[in-house]
Design a protein around this motif. Structure first.
Motif, PDB file in Angstrom:
ATOM      1  N   SER A   3      64.109 -27.409  21.829  1.00 42.61           N
ATOM      2  CA  SER A   3      65.240 -27.064  22.661  1.00 42.61           C
ATOM      3  C   SER A   3      65.100 -28.376  22.897  1.00 42.61           C
ATOM      4  O   SER A   3      65.941 -29.202  23.433  1.00 42.61           O
ATOM      5  N   VAL A   4      63.629 -29.352  23.852  1.00 50.22           N
ATOM      6  CA  VAL A   4      63.836 -30.428  23.911  1.00 50.22           C
ATOM      7  C   VAL A   4      63.816 -31.620  22.762  1.00 50.22           C
ATOM      8  O   VAL A   4      63.186 -31.545  22.129  1.00 50.22           O
ATOM      9  N   ARG A   5      64.982 -32.437  23.441  1.00 49.90           N
ATOM     10  CA  ARG A   5      64.894 -33.881  22.057  1.00 49.90           C
ATOM     11  C   ARG A   5      63.885 -34.607  22.428  1.00 49.90           C
ATOM     12  O   ARG A   5      63.981 -35.471  23.052  1.00 49.90           O
ATOM     13  N   PRO A   6      63.777 -35.004  21.342  1.00 45.95           N
ATOM     14  CA  PRO A   6      62.691 -36.995  21.189  1.00 45.95           C
ATOM     15  C   PRO A   6      63.497 -37.512  21.932  1.00 45.95           C
ATOM     16  O   PRO A   6      65.348 -37.536  21.752  1.00 45.95           O
ATOM     17  N   GLN A   7      62.472 -38.981  22.869  1.00 48.21           N
ATOM     18  CA  GLN A   7      63.430 -39.613  23.320  1.00 48.21           C
ATOM     19  C   GLN A   7      63.944 -40.836  22.293  1.00 48.21           C
ATOM     20  O   GLN A   7      63.641 -40.745  20.871  1.00 48.21           O
ATOM     21  N   VAL A   8      64.896 -40.881  22.645  1.00 46.04           N
ATOM     22  CA  VAL A   8      65.114 -42.723  22.266  1.00 46.04           C
ATOM     23  C   VAL A   8      64.345 -43.882  21.332  1.00 46.04           C
ATOM     24  O   VAL A   8      63.503 -44.001  23.088  1.00 46.04           O
ATOM     25  N   PRO A   9      63.749 -44.341  20.513  1.00 48.11           N
ATOM     26  CA  PRO A   9      62.930 -45.233  20.240  1.00 48.11           C
ATOM     27  C   PRO A   9      62.995 -46.838  21.304  1.00 48.11           C
ATOM     28  O   PRO A   9      64.327 -46.435  21.408  1.00 48.11           O
ATOM     29  N   GLY A  10      61.891 -47.078  22.365  1.00 48.08           N
ATOM     30  CA  GLY A  10      62.143 -47.737  22.844  1.00 48.08           C
ATOM     31  C   GLY A  10      62.733 -47.054  24.777  1.00 48.08           C
ATOM     32  O   GLY A  10      62.950 -48.131  25.481  1.00 48.08           O
ATOM     33  N   THR A  11      62.744 -46.345  24.878  1.00 49.96           N
ATOM     34  CA  THR A  11      63.296 -45.489  26.261  1.00 49.96           C
ATOM     35  C   THR A  11      61.817 -45.946  26.901  1.00 49.96           C
ATOM     36  O   THR A  11      60.681 -45.537  26.778  1.00 49.96           O
ATOM     37  N   VAL A  12      61.926 -46.389  28.990  1.00 46.70           N
ATOM     38  CA  VAL A  12      61.394 -46.947  29.202  1.00 46.70           C
ATOM     39  C   VAL A  12      62.212 -46.226  30.619  1.00 46.70           C
ATOM     40  O   VAL A  12      62.683 -45.814  31.226  1.00 46.70           O
ATOM     41  N   ALA A  13      60.921 -45.032  30.817  1.00 46.13           N
ATOM     42  CA  ALA A  13      60.813 -44.455  32.460  1.00 46.13           C
ATOM     43  C   ALA A  13      60.775 -45.401  33.444  1.00 46.13           C
ATOM     44  O   ALA A  13      60.501 -46.919  33.603  1.00 46.13           O
ATOM     45  N   ARG A  14      61.552 -45.067  34.816  1.00 44.98           N
ATOM     46  CA  ARG A  14      62.378 -46.010  36.159  1.00 44.98           C
ATOM     47  C   ARG A  14      60.930 -47.128  36.303  1.00 44.98           C
ATOM     48  O   ARG A  14      60.458 -48.045  36.814  1.00 44.98           O
ATOM     49  N   SER A  15      59.742 -46.167  35.851  1.00 43.06           N
ATOM     50  CA  SER A  15      58.372 -46.817  36.735  1.00 43.06           C
ATOM     51  C   SER A  15      57.518 -47.206  35.386  1.00 43.06           C
ATOM     52  O   SER A  15      56.344 -47.255  36.150  1.00 43.06           O
ATOM     53  N   GLN A  16      57.650 -47.388  34.084  1.00 44.19           N
ATOM     54  CA  GLN A  16      57.170 -47.180  33.510  1.00 44.19           C
ATOM     55  C   GLN A  16      57.325 -48.351  32.651  1.00 44.19           C
ATOM     56  O   GLN A  16      58.530 -49.028  32.884  1.00 44.19           O
ATOM     57  N   GLY A  17      56.299 -49.654  32.263  1.00 43.77           N
ATOM     58  CA  GLY A  17      56.684 -51.128  31.526  1.00 43.77           C
ATOM     59  C   GLY A  17      56.416 -52.094  31.787  1.00 43.77           C
ATOM     60  O   GLY A  17      56.111 -53.699  31.226  1.00 43.77           O
ATOM     61  N   LYS A  18      57.218 -52.299  33.453  1.00 49.40           N
ATOM     62  CA  LYS A  18      57.452 -53.619  33.619  1.00 49.40           C
ATOM     63  C   LYS A  18      56.830 -53.961  34.998  1.00 49.40           C
ATOM     64  O   LYS A  18      56.860 -55.383  35.480  1.00 49.40           O
ATOM     65  N   ASP A  19      55.853 -53.206  35.226  1.00 54.37           N
ATOM     66  CA  ASP A  19      54.562 -53.597  36.676  1.00 54.37           C
ATOM     67  C   ASP A  19      54.106 -55.114  36.796  1.00 54.37           C
ATOM     68  O   ASP A  19      53.496 -54.615  37.875  1.00 54.37           O
ATOM     69  N   ASP A  20      54.272 -55.123  35.672  1.00 55.85           N
ATOM     70  CA  ASP A  20      53.032 -56.122  35.446  1.00 55.85           C
ATOM     71  C   ASP A  20      54.028 -57.736  35.361  1.00 55.85           C
ATOM     72  O   ASP A  20      52.828 -58.567  35.363  1.00 55.85           O
ATOM     73  N   LEU A  21      54.813 -57.495  35.346  1.00 58.02           N
ATOM     74  CA  LEU A  21      55.619 -58.885  35.173  1.00 58.02           C
ATOM     75  C   LEU A  21      56.081 -60.103  36.833  1.00 58.02           C
ATOM     76  O   LEU A  21      56.190 -58.529  37.811  1.00 58.02           O
ATOM     77  N   TYR A  22      55.900 -61.124  37.443  1.00 61.17           N
ATOM     78  CA  TYR A  22      55.962 -61.233  38.432  1.00 61.17           C
ATOM     79  C   TYR A  22      57.345 -60.948  39.004  1.00 61.17           C
ATOM     80  O   TYR A  22      57.392 -61.078  39.527  1.00 61.17           O
ATOM     81  N   GLN A  23      58.538 -61.244  37.866  1.00 57.11           N
ATOM     82  CA  GLN A  23      59.541 -60.997  38.522  1.00 57.11           C
ATOM     83  C   GLN A  23      59.898 -59.788  39.130  1.00 57.11           C
ATOM     84  O   GLN A  23      60.643 -59.388  40.372  1.00 57.11           O
ATOM     85  N   THR A  24      59.226 -58.328  38.754  1.00 57.17           N
ATOM     86  CA  THR A  24      59.105 -56.788  39.204  1.00 57.17           C
ATOM     87  C   THR A  24      58.147 -56.935  40.186  1.00 57.17           C
ATOM     88  O   THR A  24      57.801 -56.289  41.137  1.00 57.17           O
ATOM     89  N   THR A  25      57.306 -57.887  40.494  1.00 54.75           N
ATOM     90  CA  THR A  25      55.483 -57.452  41.411  1.00 54.75           C
ATOM     91  C   THR A  25      55.543 -58.972  42.296  1.00 54.75           C
ATOM     92  O   THR A  25      54.970 -58.811  43.586  1.00 54.75           O
ATOM     93  N   GLY A  26      56.249 -60.546  42.064  1.00 59.33           N
ATOM     94  CA  GLY A  26      55.909 -61.414  42.354  1.00 59.33           C
ATOM     95  C   GLY A  26      54.412 -61.123  42.570  1.00 59.33           C
ATOM     96  O   GLY A  26      53.272 -62.351  43.906  1.00 59.33           O
TER      97      GLY A  26
END
Length: 338
Positions: free
Chosen positions: A21-44
């Motif tokens: 019943s659960v559909r698989p995520q579209v390839p490349g899907t990123v959660a709100r709190s996932q993936g960009k926490d190590d970038l200067y633009q989002t952390t300073g």
């Protein structure tokens, strides 16, 4: 509702070929709190330390956007010039930090980004309210504010003209106290230049001087400065107070209102109604009722309270020393109305 057609998580479903019943995520899907926490633009942050650079070039458009966002989200506490004397601070909220302190003028840019994102002390987090790019735009504008209050003539690029704030005050029609009321220091306004006193004294000063002359029995310098004084009274000099008293006894005149109740109502609505309520009933015991307050405590007490405030009250009442004497008269006249 119990039998409506719907998919349950982790249950099988004959509708889909894979039986899930659960559909698989579209390839490349990123959660709100996932993936960009190590970038200067989002952390300073850079290598675990606060950075001191903007992640993109500064432009006039970026500063304009930062000013707009700053005025919306930051100025209520920090004020539009960043001195920590915002409107809600004047109404009893915690005093905000001034961006012009030595500590914050030396703080790296990433520090401001992190404080906006995570909050600090009584300041809440604006992570969900302000997008990361707009947070950086605000940081750029804060640095521009700091430079505006601490710039020197030597900081002006070659080929650009610099104008002192004190001359801009005069050119724009403001009094020399205008910027001082925002907490701008005399040195920042003049950069060492002398401040000229007003060429013409305010009318209230002229009238007070004439009244003092009459009380002392001397002739005032100008009849025009005190139009209510008759030529006969001025010529008589020392006899003027006695004659004025005699006339007052012979022809009693009702005292005219000192202020304008309509103007006072506008002042009350803009400055007092948030705590004492639009109907002046207050919220006792926190905010006292102002109905009949002039008769209960007297005009002098109200004037003193407006100028000095009540810093020890809970919650504290701020000072309204920004009110001119005429505005205080207007507010008192409004408080006298029923």
């Amino acid at each position: 509702m119990q039998d409506q057609p719907k998919m349950y998580p982790q249950r099988g479903a004959a509708l889909f070929a894979d039986g899930r019943s659960v559909r698989p995520q579209v390839p490349g899907t990123v959660a709100r709190s996932q993936g960009k926490d190590d970038l200067y633009q989002t952390t300073g942050m850079v290598d675990g330390k606060v950075g001191d650079a903007l992640p993109f070039p500064v432009s006039s458009e970026l500063l304009a956007r930062g000013q707009e966002r700053f005025n919306i989200y930051c100025s209520p506490c920090h004020s539009r010039v960043g001195n920590g004397k915002g409107a809600i601070v004047e109404r009893g909220y915690y005093r905000a930090a001034s961006f012009h302190s030595e500590r914050l003028r030396q703080a790296p840019l990433g520090y401001f980004f992190r404080v906006i994102s995570e909050g600090y002390g009584a300041m809440p987090s604006y992570y969900s309210e302000i997008a990361a790019q707009d947070r950086w735009a605000i940081v750029a504008y804060i640095r521009a504010l700091q430079l505006s209050q601490n710039a020197k003539t030597s900081d002006v690029p070659a080929g650009r003209a610099a104008e002192k704030l004190v001359s801009l005050e005069s050119k724009e029609g403001f009094t020399e106290e205008f910027l001082s009321s925002w907490g701008v220091t005399r040195n920042a306004r003049t950069d060492g230049a002398a401040v000229q006193a007003p060429a013409v004294a305010p009318p209230t000063v002229a009238v007070a001087a004439v009244k003092t002359d009459l009380a002392a029995g001397s002739k005032p310098a100008s009849i025009a400065a005190h139009p209510a004084t008759t030529p006969t009274a001025i010529a008589d000099g020392a006899n003027a107070p006695a004659k004025a008293a005699t006339v007052a006894k012979a022809t009693p005149v009702a005292a005219a209102p000192k202020g304008d109740a309509a103007a006072g109502a506008k002042l009350y609505a803009a400055n007092c109604s948030m705590c004492h309520q639009p109907n002046r009933a207050g919220l006792p015991p926190v905010f006292p009722s102002l109905l009949g307050i002039v008769g209960r405590v007297g005009e002098a007490h109200i004037r003193e309270t407006l100028i000095s405030g009540k810093p020890d009250a809970k919650p504290p009442m701020p000072s309204f020393s920004k009110f001119s004497p005429e505005e205080v008269d207007d507010l008192l006249e409004f408080l006298r109305t029923k």
